[in-house]
Motif scaffolding. Structure first.
Motif, short mmCIF file in Angstrom:
data_model
loop_
_atom_site.label_atom_id
_atom_site.label_comp_id
_atom_site.label_asym_id
_atom_site.label_seq_id
_atom_site.Cartn_x
_atom_site.Cartn_y
_atom_site.Cartn_z
N THR A 85 2.23 -13.73 2.90
CA THR A 85 1.97 -12.45 3.52
C THR A 85 3.12 -12.03 4.43
OG1 THR A 85 0.45 -11.27 5.03
CG2 THR A 85 0.66 -13.64 5.35
N GLY A 87 2.38 -10.82 7.27
CA GLY A 87 1.79 -11.10 8.58
C GLY A 87 1.34 -9.89 9.36
N ILE A 108 4.26 -16.94 5.90
CA ILE A 108 4.58 -15.63 6.45
C ILE A 108 6.07 -15.36 6.25
CG2 ILE A 108 4.59 -14.20 8.53
CD1 ILE A 108 2.23 -15.89 9.54
N LEU A 131 4.81 -8.89 14.34
CA LEU A 131 4.59 -10.16 13.66
C LEU A 131 4.46 -11.31 14.66
CD1 LEU A 131 4.49 -11.88 11.09
CD2 LEU A 131 6.98 -11.86 11.10
N ILE A 135 1.27 -13.71 14.71
CA ILE A 135 1.33 -15.17 14.53
C ILE A 135 0.60 -15.85 15.69
CG2 ILE A 135 2.85 -17.19 14.50
CD1 ILE A 135 4.85 -15.51 12.88
#
Length: 171
Positions: A85, A87, A108, A131, A135
């Motif tokens: 992904t 993310g 990610i 991002l 995360i």
């Protein structure tokens, strides 16, 4: 008989980013499978091969509206799954639901240690800062749930970011 144990599945080829290294966002995309079609297909595969791991990719899998319900269904059916992904979707709530669905991995795409390089590579200004927050949401949800699946950082290395690869290790 040889049977697959890991398959790659593409719920969508659509993407919310405009990556320089990928053409998904430039293309027209036809009809996508419904949630029910995915469920039937994956159940059929599991019945055929037994233990199964599905690695979801795309496009951006989270752009497919029923993606989180799909991975929740996978967990209920004891189908192992992972995802590649960008993310962008990991809000607190999405992170909680994804972690509860027990992925075997979350990969990610991060293309730079600085916003200038990552954002340019991904075609979305502010994407690295977004991002980094996401995360954090995912790590927090994973830690609260006592899960241990790896969150892997996967850069696409190209001429615009190759100079940042040493800094990616520190990042």
């Amino acid at each position: 008989h040889t049977r697959p144990h890991v398959i790659q599945a593409l719920p969508t080829l659509r993407c919310n980013y405009r990556c320089l290294s990928c053409g998904c966002w430039r293309q027209e995309h036809g009809d996508e499978m419904t949630l029910e079609q995915w469920q039937r297909s994956l159940a059929s595969l599991r019945d055929f091969v037994g233990a199964l791991t599905v690695q979801f990719a795309g496009g951006e899998p989270f752009v497919y509206k029923p993606f989180v319900p799909l991975v929740e269904w996978c967990a209920q059916q004891r189908i192992d799954w992972g995802v590649i992904t960008n993310g962008s979707a990991f809000s607190n709530e999405t992170s909680r639901r994804v972690v509860a669905a027990r992925p075997v991995n979350v990969s990610i795409s991060v293309d730079g240690a600085t916003g200038a390089v990552h954002d340019d590579s991904r075609g979305v200004e502010g994407s690295l800062a977004h991002l980094e927050r996401n995360i954090g949401h995912l790590r927090d949800a994973r830690d609260r749930a006592g899960e241990t699946f790896p969150i892997r950082i996967k850069p696409v290395v190209h001429r615009r970011n190759v100079h940042e690869m040493p800094a990616m290790v520190a990042w």
